[in-house]
Design a protein around this motif. Structure first.
Motif, PDB file in Angstrom:
ATOM      1  N   THR A  57       0.819  -1.207   0.000  1.00 13.30           N
ATOM      2  CA  THR A  57       0.000   0.000   0.000  1.00 13.30           C
ATOM      3  C   THR A  57       0.858   1.264   0.000  1.00 13.30           C
ATOM      4  OG1 THR A  57      -0.131  -0.090   2.414  1.00 13.30           O
ATOM      5  CG2 THR A  57      -1.931  -1.112   1.172  1.00 13.30           C
ATOM      6  N   GLY A  58       2.168   1.109   0.185  1.00 19.37           N
ATOM      7  CA  GLY A  58       3.089   2.231   0.166  1.00 19.37           C
ATOM      8  C   GLY A  58       4.511   1.732   0.270  1.00 19.37           C
ATOM      9  N   SER A  59       5.450   2.661   0.290  1.00 17.47           N
ATOM     10  CA  SER A  59       6.851   2.295   0.469  1.00 17.47           C
ATOM     11  C   SER A  59       7.103   1.896   1.921  1.00 17.47           C
ATOM     12  CB  SER A  59       7.749   3.484   0.103  1.00 17.47           C
ATOM     13  OG  SER A  59       7.604   3.828  -1.259  1.00 17.47           O
ATOM     14  N   ALA A 102       7.255  -2.195  -6.039  1.00 17.22           N
ATOM     15  CA  ALA A 102       7.983  -1.019  -5.558  1.00 17.22           C
ATOM     16  C   ALA A 102       6.990   0.097  -5.299  1.00 17.22           C
ATOM     17  CB  ALA A 102       9.016  -0.576  -6.584  1.00 17.22           C
ATOM     18  N   GLY A 103       7.136   0.762  -4.153  1.00 12.85           N
ATOM     19  CA  GLY A 103       6.182   1.820  -3.849  1.00 12.85           C
ATOM     20  C   GLY A 103       4.785   1.247  -3.710  1.00 12.85           C
ATOM     21  N   SER A 104       3.838   1.809  -4.459  1.00 15.23           N
ATOM     22  CA  SER A 104       2.444   1.382  -4.342  1.00 15.23           C
ATOM     23  C   SER A 104       1.745   1.452  -5.683  1.00 15.23           C
ATOM     24  CB  SER A 104       1.709   2.281  -3.341  1.00 15.23           C
ATOM     25  OG  SER A 104       0.311   2.102  -3.428  1.00 15.23           O
ATOM     26  N   PRO A 105       0.862   0.502  -5.972  1.00 10.87           N
ATOM     27  CA  PRO A 105       0.070   0.586  -7.202  1.00 10.87           C
ATOM     28  C   PRO A 105      -0.934   1.736  -7.159  1.00 10.87           C
ATOM     29  CG  PRO A 105      -0.724  -1.209  -5.836  1.00 10.87           C
ATOM     30  CD  PRO A 105       0.541  -0.714  -5.200  1.00 10.87           C
ATOM     31  N   ALA A 106      -1.178   2.295  -5.968  1.00 13.23           N
ATOM     32  CA  ALA A 106      -2.103   3.412  -5.838  1.00 13.23           C
ATOM     33  C   ALA A 106      -1.517   4.722  -6.361  1.00 13.23           C
ATOM     34  CB  ALA A 106      -2.523   3.583  -4.379  1.00 13.23           C
ATOM     35  N   GLU A 107      -0.229   4.722  -6.705  1.00 12.71           N
ATOM     36  CA  GLU A 107       0.382   5.910  -7.312  1.00 12.71           C
ATOM     37  C   GLU A 107      -0.020   5.939  -8.788  1.00 12.71           C
ATOM     38  OE1 GLU A 107       4.347   4.867  -6.332  1.00 12.71           O
ATOM     39  OE2 GLU A 107       4.248   5.691  -4.315  1.00 12.71           O
ATOM     40  N   VAL A 140      -0.665 -10.093  -4.342  1.00 11.65           N
ATOM     41  CA  VAL A 140      -1.186  -9.967  -2.982  1.00 11.65           C
ATOM     42  C   VAL A 140      -0.719  -8.620  -2.447  1.00 11.65           C
ATOM     43  CG1 VAL A 140      -1.036 -10.830  -0.610  1.00 11.65           C
ATOM     44  CG2 VAL A 140      -1.335 -12.433  -2.503  1.00 11.65           C
ATOM     45  N   LEU A 141      -1.634  -7.846  -1.879  1.00  9.08           N
ATOM     46  CA  LEU A 141      -1.337  -6.499  -1.405  1.00  9.08           C
ATOM     47  C   LEU A 141      -1.034  -6.536   0.088  1.00  9.08           C
ATOM     48  CD1 LEU A 141      -1.273  -3.535  -2.458  1.00  9.08           C
ATOM     49  CD2 LEU A 141      -3.605  -3.313  -1.589  1.00  9.08           C
ATOM     50  N   ALA A 142       0.116  -5.970   0.477  1.00 15.61           N
ATOM     51  CA  ALA A 142       0.538  -5.941   1.877  1.00 15.61           C
ATOM     52  C   ALA A 142       0.393  -4.527   2.428  1.00 15.61           C
ATOM     53  CB  ALA A 142       1.989  -6.400   2.008  1.00 15.61           C
ATOM     54  N   GLY A 143      -0.125  -4.416   3.648  1.00 15.09           N
ATOM     55  CA  GLY A 143      -0.247  -3.133   4.333  1.00 15.09           C
ATOM     56  C   GLY A 143       0.441  -3.168   5.676  1.00 15.09           C
ATOM     57  N   ASP A 144       0.966  -2.032   6.100  1.00 17.78           N
ATOM     58  CA  ASP A 144       1.696  -1.909   7.367  1.00 17.78           C
ATOM     59  C   ASP A 144       0.774  -1.261   8.393  1.00 17.78           C
ATOM     60  OD1 ASP A 144       3.389  -1.414   9.461  1.00 17.78           O
ATOM     61  OD2 ASP A 144       4.682  -0.015   8.379  1.00 17.78           O
ATOM     62  N   ILE A 145       0.282  -2.044   9.336  1.00 19.07           N
ATOM     63  CA  ILE A 145      -0.636  -1.514  10.333  1.00 19.07           C
ATOM     64  C   ILE A 145       0.087  -0.683  11.382  1.00 19.07           C
ATOM     65  CG2 ILE A 145      -0.522  -3.491  11.926  1.00 19.07           C
ATOM     66  CD1 ILE A 145      -3.603  -3.206  12.223  1.00 19.07           C
ATOM     67  N   ASP A 146       1.385  -0.860  11.530  1.00 16.94           N
ATOM     68  CA  ASP A 146       2.128  -0.144  12.573  1.00 16.94           C
ATOM     69  C   ASP A 146       2.134   1.358  12.324  1.00 16.94           C
ATOM     70  OD1 ASP A 146       3.848  -0.350  14.992  1.00 16.94           O
ATOM     71  OD2 ASP A 146       5.346   0.547  13.660  1.00 16.94           O
ATOM     72  N   ARG A 147       2.110   1.764  11.055  1.00 18.22           N
ATOM     73  CA  ARG A 147       2.134   3.194  10.746  1.00 18.22           C
ATOM     74  C   ARG A 147       0.743   3.815  10.806  1.00 18.22           C
ATOM     75  NH1 ARG A 147       4.380   3.903   4.824  1.00 18.22           N
ATOM     76  NH2 ARG A 147       6.059   2.701   5.765  1.00 18.22           N
ATOM     77  N   GLY A 148      -0.301   3.015  10.970  1.00 16.59           N
ATOM     78  CA  GLY A 148      -1.663   3.522  11.088  1.00 16.59           C
ATOM     79  C   GLY A 148      -2.338   3.691   9.739  1.00 16.59           C
ATOM     80  N   GLY A 149      -3.675   3.648   9.768  1.00 14.09           N
ATOM     81  CA  GLY A 149      -4.453   3.898   8.573  1.00 14.09           C
ATOM     82  C   GLY A 149      -4.507   2.765   7.580  1.00 14.09           C
ATOM     83  N   ILE A 198      -6.589   0.331   7.085  1.00 14.80           N
ATOM     84  CA  ILE A 198      -7.886   0.058   6.464  1.00 14.80           C
ATOM     85  C   ILE A 198      -8.108   1.004   5.295  1.00 14.80           C
ATOM     86  CG2 ILE A 198     -10.377   0.035   6.828  1.00 14.80           C
ATOM     87  CD1 ILE A 198      -9.829  -0.722   9.753  1.00 14.80           C
ATOM     88  N   ALA A 199      -7.846   2.283   5.523  1.00 11.71           N
ATOM     89  CA  ALA A 199      -7.996   3.263   4.444  1.00 11.71           C
ATOM     90  C   ALA A 199      -7.019   3.004   3.309  1.00 11.71           C
ATOM     91  CB  ALA A 199      -7.794   4.673   4.995  1.00 11.71           C
ATOM     92  N   GLN A 200      -5.801   2.539   3.645  1.00 12.50           N
ATOM     93  CA  GLN A 200      -4.811   2.238   2.605  1.00 12.50           C
ATOM     94  C   GLN A 200      -5.305   1.114   1.702  1.00 12.50           C
ATOM     95  OE1 GLN A 200      -1.206   1.405   4.772  1.00 12.50           O
ATOM     96  NE2 GLN A 200      -1.407   3.291   5.951  1.00 12.50           N
ATOM     97  N   MET A 201      -5.844   0.071   2.303  1.00 14.65           N
ATOM     98  CA  MET A 201      -6.327  -1.055   1.519  1.00 14.65           C
ATOM     99  C   MET A 201      -7.555  -0.678   0.679  1.00 14.65           C
ATOM    100  SD  MET A 201      -4.660  -3.940   1.816  1.00 14.65           S
ATOM    101  CE  MET A 201      -3.323  -4.624   2.817  1.00 14.65           C
TER     102      MET A 201
END
Length: 495
Positions: free
Chosen positions: A18-20, A142-147, A169-178, A180-183
């Motif tokens: 979902t991001g770098s 690399a980075g995010s497909p949302a770019e 498969v899309l991976a998100g980092d819950i430690d940085r917060g947000g 759910i919105a990222q996914m």
């Protein structure tokens, strides 16, 4: 590029984020090790990486260091085809473009957008070659497909996935917060054709009671229509693995009696020299960010490699670190310059042909009686040799331009393949070398620490990395549906 016939595209699975810095590199390393432990012949692949922390491959090229770790996890030697496009930032607006291990050009970010589509053939060729004879390939985005502003001509995420027919498969980092919105936001902004490539998601870096995220997990499934493959708790042992980013080195110990510091240069490169030191119980290792002085109680200052020696020399002076270094030396402190850091230690650095930037010459720090001239030829080679003072064997690699000469080169640090490398001051407290990775040689590292009053080292750095990769694979098996993830891998579909 090779003229040999290109093999068919392999079975593969791609991890996008979902991001770098959401942990994609570590997830791919863990999946590669998990697949290997299951008896599968697996290989890693990253179409495009941006990093100045490069690894030299046995076939004489360079790739991102994260792919070298993933190769180790897979039980393979690193190959240029594991990371066919490597971007090495030289300025805030431009980067060197390395294709299949060799420099192609230097380009501004805006111009690279037009260059990307021309690189897809090389990417697909490397993908086929790295998968030849393998059961599957684990691909890292690399980075995010949302770019979506960068989607045209993309070769790093969905552009590659669709061209090669690789499920995502899309991976998100819950430690940085947000997360759910990222996914859900990623699902909302990408094109339907791209969203169709995504077969599921996973959540990374969870801390606390996993049950507290049950509702959020189900919400992501409902809003995206994607299958969840699990939530992975925080893996603190990741600090024992080679760092991909310089800021990750800050996880080193703080209570060791030998204090080693390293200034964080603006274009710091190939800082893997520090990875074995951060594991030593006797070593307190600190990365010093801009705006902070070099500590006055340091035993050793390491000047690291850099992608822009003259540019980072100016950056070093702007921080006042040159003054701190002079004071450190007057107090009897030690300095080790590696690659670009070695070049900075001399009287001057000349770049008459403008290889690293505008033509010109800059005065160095004057701590070694040497001079450096930048040359067009880049040396990329794995090396074996010995430390001359102790006779101990060392291994490492060279990745640099420039030729260094001067009286202090008559006191070399190493002998590599019959030739001398490096220089030392008459006191022996100021040293420089072009060889990266020396501290991965356990006996040499132990001898080096004894020079500073330590008891040596009983750590096998290679063994620690292997044990940690196994632990990572077990951790993923415990918390993710690894069998389901690996089962997603399929042969190429029509683009």
């Amino acid at each position: 590029m090779s003229a040999a016939p290109t093999p068919p595209l392999p079975r593969a699975l791609m991890i996008q984020g979902t991001g770098s810095n959401v942990g994609k590199s570590l997830l791919v390393a863990g999946l590669c090790r998990a697949a290997r432990r299951r008896g599968l012949r697996v290989a890693p692949f990253k179409p495009q990486n941006m990093s100045n922390n490069a690894a030299v491959t046995a076939d004489g090229g360079e790739i991102g260091r994260a792919q070298a770790l993933q190769a180790l996890a897979s039980g393979l030697p690193a190959s240029v085809h594991m990371n066919p496009v490597l971007l090495k930032p030289e300025t805030d607006l431009g980067a060197q473009v390395v294709v299949q291990g060799k420099r192609l050009t230097t380009t501004r970010a805006a111009d690279y957008q037009a260059l990307k589509p021309r690189l897809l053939d090389a990417v697909l060729e490397s993908f086929a070659r790295i998968g030849d004879g393998r059961d599957l390939v684990i691909v890292e985005g690399a980075g995010s497909p949302a770019e979506v502003n960068l989607r045209a001509g993309d070769i790093a995420n969905m552009g590659f996935a669709r061209a090669a027919g690789v499920p995502v498969v899309l991976a998100g980092d819950i430690d940085r917060g947000g997360v759910i919105a990222q996914m859900v936001g990623t699902r909302a902004v990408i094109a339907p054709e791209d969203a169709a490539m995504i077969r599921g998601f996973l959540i990374n870096r969870f801390r606390g009671d996993l049950r507290l995220f049950d509702d959020g997990y189900r919400l992501i499934e409902a809003r995206t229509g994607w299958r969840g493959f699990g939530t992975l708790p925080w893996f603190p042992e990741a600090a024992r693995l080679p760092a991909e980013d310089a800021v990750d080195i800050t996880s080193g110990r703080r209570d060791g009696r030998i204090r080693i510091v390293c200034p964080m240069l603006s274009r710091i490169a190939n800082f893997d020299d520090l990875d074995p030191l951060k594991l030593e119980p006797e070593v307190s290792l600190a990365m010093i960010p801009s705006g902070q002085p070099l500590p006055g109680d340091a035993d050793l200052v390491i000047l690291p490699g850099t992608k822009s020696t003259r540019g980072d020399l100016a950056f070093l002076r702007a921080q006042g670190w040159d003054i701190d270094l002079q004071a450190h030396v007057r107090r009897g402190g030690r300095v080790l310059g590696i690659c670009g850091g070695y070049q900075m230690l001399g009287h001057d650095i000349a770049d008459p042909h403008g290889i690293e930037g505008p033509p010109g010459s800059d005065a160095g720090l004057g701590l070694l009686d040497i001079r450096t001239e930048m040359t067009a030829e880049k040396r990329l080679v794995e090396v074996r040799g010995r430390h001359l003072a102790s006779g101990l064997p060392v291994t490492g690699y060279e990745i640099h331009i420039g030729r260094t000469t001067g009286p202090d080169c008559a006191r070399p640090l190493l002998e590599i393949a019959g030739h001398a490398d490096g220089a030392q001051s008459s006191s022996g407290r100021i040293r420089g070398t072009y060889v990266h990775g020396l501290f991965g040689s356990d006996a040499f590292r132990a001898a080096f620490l004894r020079e500073m009053g330590g008891g040596g080292s009983a750590i096998s750095h290679g063994a620690v990395v292997e044990e940690t990769l196994d632990a990572l694979a077990r951790h993923m098996e415990d918390h993710l549906d690894v069998a389901g993830l690996l089962a997603l891998a399929e042969g190429p579909t029509a683009p």
